[in-house]
Write a protein that holds these residues in place. Structure first.
Motif: not given
Length: 65
Positions: A5-11, A52-65
């Motif tokens: 599931k995509t994190h809708r708030g982050a999307a 760049k320190t936060e990019q990995k966490n955000i990409k985990r919330l948005l798996p299909y971006m």
């Protein structure tokens, strides 16, 4: 494997650039705008990249971006 599931708030808050970096909009532009200078408002209008320190966490919330 089930779909992730995509994190809708982050999307709603982040987009990916063509090179795979995460783009975000700036905060502090929603209200109490009268005492903020025009220069500051122009600066808040432009998008910026996520650190760049936060990019990995955000990409985990948005798996299909």
């Amino acid at each position: 494997m089930p779909k992730i599931k995509t994190h809708r708030g982050a999307a709603k808050r982040f987009k990916l650039t063509g090179t795979g970096k995460v783009k975000r909009s700036k905060a502090f532009k929603s209200h109490i705008l009268t005492h903020k200078s025009a220069k500051r408002m122009r600066s808040l209008r432009t998008a910026t990249l996520v650190d760049k320190t936060e990019q990995k966490n955000i990409k985990r919330l948005l798996p299909y971006m």
